[in-house]
Scaffold this active site. Structure first.
Site, PDB file in Angstrom:
ATOM      1  CB  CYS A 170       0.899  -0.499  -1.378  1.00 25.59           C
ATOM      2  SG  CYS A 170       0.811   0.163   0.310  1.00 25.59           S
ATOM      3  CB  CYS A 216       3.599   0.622   0.867  1.00 25.91           C
ATOM      4  SG  CYS A 216       2.523  -0.763   1.238  1.00 25.91           S
TER       5      CYS A 216
END
Length: 144
Positions: A68, A64
């Site tokens: 993230c 991610c």
């Protein structure tokens, strides 16, 4: 002149007598204050979340990339800023897919979940600014 060990023993005995005279036993319990998110797995998630008053959990995965990586430093700074008041944790959903991620129906990451007394009370999906997460913290947690 007494040695340091003898003096320390006398202090311990005096403190023990004080505790006993107050009708309570001495406690060696130490509360650990986390200043960074604690990595959790399926095996320790429930015990960690249920043992804390307030917990914020960042569900993430290594693949991610932008979302993230944007949220992670915010969560890390919040962990420092709220140390002693709120516990922060991270769950890698790739390493822990069977139980925790599916139980909370984590379908998109990052997902930030807020727990009070072991129960989920709120969640945020996607990369959001720090101010938005702090609004959620203030709305869901009673901080002194």
């Amino acid at each position: 002149m007494p040695s340091d060990d003898e003096e320390l023993q006398r202090i311990r005995e005096r403190m023990l007598r004080q505790f006993m005279s107050q009708g309570r036993e001495p406690s060696m319990e130490v509360r650990v204050v986390n200043t960074e998110p604690v990595p959790l797995t399926d095996s320790d998630f429930d015990s960690f979340v249920s043992s804390k008053r307030y917990v914020v959990v960042d569900f993430w995965a290594p693949w991610c990339a932008p979302p993230c990586r944007m949220v992670s430093p915010i969560v890390e700074q919040l962990a420092k800023d709220y140390a002693g008041k709120i516990d922060f944790a991270k769950v890698n959903v790739d390493d822990n897919p069977p139980m925790v991620a599916s139980r909370f129906m984590i379908r998109s990451i990052p997902t930030i979940m807020f727990f009070a007394n072991g129960k989920p009370v709120d969640a945020v999906i996607g990369a959001v600014p720090r101010a938005f997460l702090e609004t959620k913290i203030k709305r869901n947690f009673v901080l002194n």
